[in-house]
Design an enzyme around this catalytic site. Sequence first.
Site, PDB file in Angstrom:
ATOM      1  N   PRO A  67      36.435 -13.789  -6.200  1.00 23.73           N
ATOM      2  CA  PRO A  67      36.724 -12.410  -6.565  1.00 23.73           C
ATOM      3  C   PRO A  67      37.078 -11.509  -5.388  1.00 23.73           C
ATOM      4  O   PRO A  67      36.494 -11.620  -4.308  1.00 23.73           O
ATOM      5  CB  PRO A  67      35.418 -11.939  -7.226  1.00 23.73           C
ATOM      6  N   ASN A  68      38.046 -10.672  -5.634  1.00 24.12           N
ATOM      7  CA  ASN A  68      38.523  -9.630  -4.712  1.00 24.12           C
ATOM      8  C   ASN A  68      39.355 -10.162  -3.556  1.00 24.12           C
ATOM      9  O   ASN A  68      39.924  -9.368  -2.789  1.00 24.12           O
ATOM     10  CB  ASN A  68      37.355  -8.782  -4.167  1.00 24.12           C
TER      11      ASN A  68
ATOM     12  N   ARG B   4      42.439  -4.542   1.412  1.00 23.24           N
ATOM     13  CA  ARG B   4      41.001  -4.386   1.222  1.00 23.24           C
ATOM     14  C   ARG B   4      40.280  -4.375   2.573  1.00 23.24           C
ATOM     15  O   ARG B   4      40.279  -5.385   3.277  1.00 23.24           O
ATOM     16  CB  ARG B   4      40.523  -5.582   0.412  1.00 23.24           C
TER      17      ARG B   4
ATOM     18  N   TYR C 248      38.141  -7.661   6.822  1.00 20.16           N
ATOM     19  CA  TYR C 248      38.752  -8.888   6.302  1.00 20.16           C
ATOM     20  C   TYR C 248      40.099  -9.226   6.939  1.00 20.16           C
ATOM     21  O   TYR C 248      40.676 -10.278   6.630  1.00 20.16           O
ATOM     22  CB  TYR C 248      38.905  -8.783   4.781  1.00 20.16           C
TER      23      TYR C 248
ATOM     24  N   ASN D 118      36.003 -20.153  -0.626  1.00 18.80           N
ATOM     25  CA  ASN D 118      35.485 -18.813  -0.351  1.00 18.80           C
ATOM     26  C   ASN D 118      35.150 -18.199  -1.699  1.00 18.80           C
ATOM     27  O   ASN D 118      36.045 -17.757  -2.422  1.00 18.80           O
ATOM     28  CB  ASN D 118      36.508 -17.966   0.408  1.00 18.80           C
TER      29      ASN D 118
ATOM     30  N   ALA E 138      31.956 -12.585  -3.378  1.00 20.54           N
ATOM     31  CA  ALA E 138      30.603 -12.073  -3.685  1.00 20.54           C
ATOM     32  C   ALA E 138      29.804 -13.020  -4.577  1.00 20.54           C
ATOM     33  O   ALA E 138      28.564 -12.958  -4.598  1.00 20.54           O
ATOM     34  CB  ALA E 138      30.703 -10.694  -4.334  1.00 20.54           C
TER      35      ALA E 138
ATOM     36  N   HIS F 290      26.749 -14.911  -3.222  1.00 22.68           N
ATOM     37  CA  HIS F 290      25.423 -14.316  -3.110  1.00 22.68           C
ATOM     38  C   HIS F 290      24.718 -14.180  -4.459  1.00 22.68           C
ATOM     39  O   HIS F 290      23.572 -13.737  -4.512  1.00 22.68           O
ATOM     40  CB  HIS F 290      25.535 -12.934  -2.454  1.00 22.68           C
TER      41      HIS F 290
ATOM     42  N   ASP G   4      25.478 -24.896  -9.047  1.00 25.56           N
ATOM     43  CA  ASP G   4      25.260 -26.086  -9.864  1.00 25.56           C
ATOM     44  C   ASP G   4      26.553 -26.878 -10.056  1.00 25.56           C
ATOM     45  O   ASP G   4      26.519 -28.110 -10.123  1.00 25.56           O
ATOM     46  CB  ASP G   4      24.672 -25.693 -11.228  1.00 25.56           C
TER      47      ASP G   4
ATOM     48  N   GLU H 158      32.088 -24.281   2.587  1.00 21.48           N
ATOM     49  CA  GLU H 158      31.988 -22.842   2.299  1.00 21.48           C
ATOM     50  C   GLU H 158      32.631 -22.066   3.445  1.00 21.48           C
ATOM     51  O   GLU H 158      32.305 -22.286   4.616  1.00 21.48           O
ATOM     52  CB  GLU H 158      30.507 -22.467   2.185  1.00 21.48           C
TER      53      GLU H 158
ATOM     54  N   HIS I  45      33.913 -18.101   4.835  1.00 21.81           N
ATOM     55  CA  HIS I  45      34.004 -16.642   4.713  1.00 21.81           C
ATOM     56  C   HIS I  45      34.815 -16.103   5.873  1.00 21.81           C
ATOM     57  O   HIS I  45      34.642 -16.553   7.011  1.00 21.81           O
ATOM     58  CB  HIS I  45      32.619 -15.994   4.728  1.00 21.81           C
TER      59      HIS I  45
ATOM     60  N   SER J 225      34.608 -12.988   7.041  1.00 21.43           N
ATOM     61  CA  SER J 225      33.733 -12.144   7.860  1.00 21.43           C
ATOM     62  C   SER J 225      32.453 -12.903   8.211  1.00 21.43           C
ATOM     63  O   SER J 225      32.121 -13.913   7.586  1.00 21.43           O
ATOM     64  CB  SER J 225      33.386 -10.866   7.092  1.00 21.43           C
TER      65      SER J 225
ATOM     66  N   ARG K  76      26.336  -8.672   8.460  1.00 22.79           N
ATOM     67  CA  ARG K  76      26.611  -7.586   7.515  1.00 22.79           C
ATOM     68  C   ARG K  76      25.343  -7.254   6.702  1.00 22.79           C
ATOM     69  O   ARG K  76      24.242  -7.537   7.133  1.00 22.79           O
ATOM     70  CB  ARG K  76      27.803  -7.976   6.643  1.00 22.79           C
TER      71      ARG K  76
ATOM     72  N   ARG L 179      24.253 -10.013   1.819  1.00 19.87           N
ATOM     73  CA  ARG L 179      25.254 -11.052   2.110  1.00 19.87           C
ATOM     74  C   ARG L 179      24.669 -12.208   2.929  1.00 19.87           C
ATOM     75  O   ARG L 179      25.341 -13.190   3.198  1.00 19.87           O
ATOM     76  CB  ARG L 179      26.439 -10.454   2.878  1.00 19.87           C
TER      77      ARG L 179
HETATM   78  C1  DHK Z   1      34.282 -12.217   0.945  1.00 18.74           C
HETATM   79  C2  DHK Z   1      33.746 -11.365   0.043  1.00 18.74           C
HETATM   80  O1  DHK Z   1      34.468 -10.899  -0.969  1.00 18.74           O
HETATM   81  C3  DHK Z   1      32.366 -10.878   0.167  1.00 18.74           C
HETATM   82  O2  DHK Z   1      31.785 -10.589  -1.073  1.00 18.74           O
HETATM   83  C4  DHK Z   1      31.488 -11.835   0.943  1.00 18.74           C
HETATM   84  C5  DHK Z   1      33.475 -12.880   1.986  1.00 18.74           C
HETATM   85  C6  DHK Z   1      32.157 -12.222   2.247  1.00 18.74           C
HETATM   86  C7  DHK Z   1      34.305 -13.138   3.236  1.00 18.74           C
HETATM   87  O3  DHK Z   1      33.923 -12.726   4.329  1.00 18.74           O
HETATM   88  O4  DHK Z   1      35.356 -13.783   3.132  1.00 18.74           O
HETATM   89  O5  DHK Z   1      30.239 -11.248   1.178  1.00 18.74           O
END
Ligand code: DHK
Length: 143
Positions: free
Chosen positions: A9-10, A17, A22, A74, A77, A80, A87, A98, A100, A102, A107, A111
């Site tokens: 997401p996002n 963003r 990021y 990745n 969110a 977390h 699962d 995994e 990320h 950032s 942070r 997170r």
């Molecule tokens: C990306 C997100 O959208 C956050 O919710 C994570 C992660 C960190 C990233 O750093 O790529 O906490």
Amino acid sequence: MKILVLNGPNLNRLGIREPAIYGSDTLQDIELACVEWGKSVGATVECHQSNREGVLLDWIHEAESSGFGGIVFNAGAYTHTSIALRDAIASIDIPVVEVHLSNTQARERFRHRSHIAAVCVGQIAGLGKEGYRAAITFLAGRG
Ligand code: DHK
């Protein structure tokens, strides 16, 4: 080897963003780079992004039967919050890395905890898009 790069997401908002956190690359920039990094290590990379947990679950479930030998993930969110994604990763036999962009440990406290870390082969955080390259190189090397 075929490698699946999944973004949650996002991450479709990359580029606009919170660029101080990021970076300024768009998701498309990162996905194109992943395909090229894959080629450089003899891997075929396919990329997908979804804002929906269930869609991410389906891609994880289907990855092995679709011929993928590993997943770069990745989870945004959902990292977390999602026991369901944890699962799903535990239910498959191919390695998941995994990633990320950032440094999540530097942070907010919420997170710091990853529900998926324990079922992934490893975690890369804080290296920006280079984290995806490292994960692809690692997975290709295992294949
Ligand atoms: C990306 C997100 O959208 C956050 O919710 C994570 C992660 C960190 C990233 O750093 O790529 O906490």
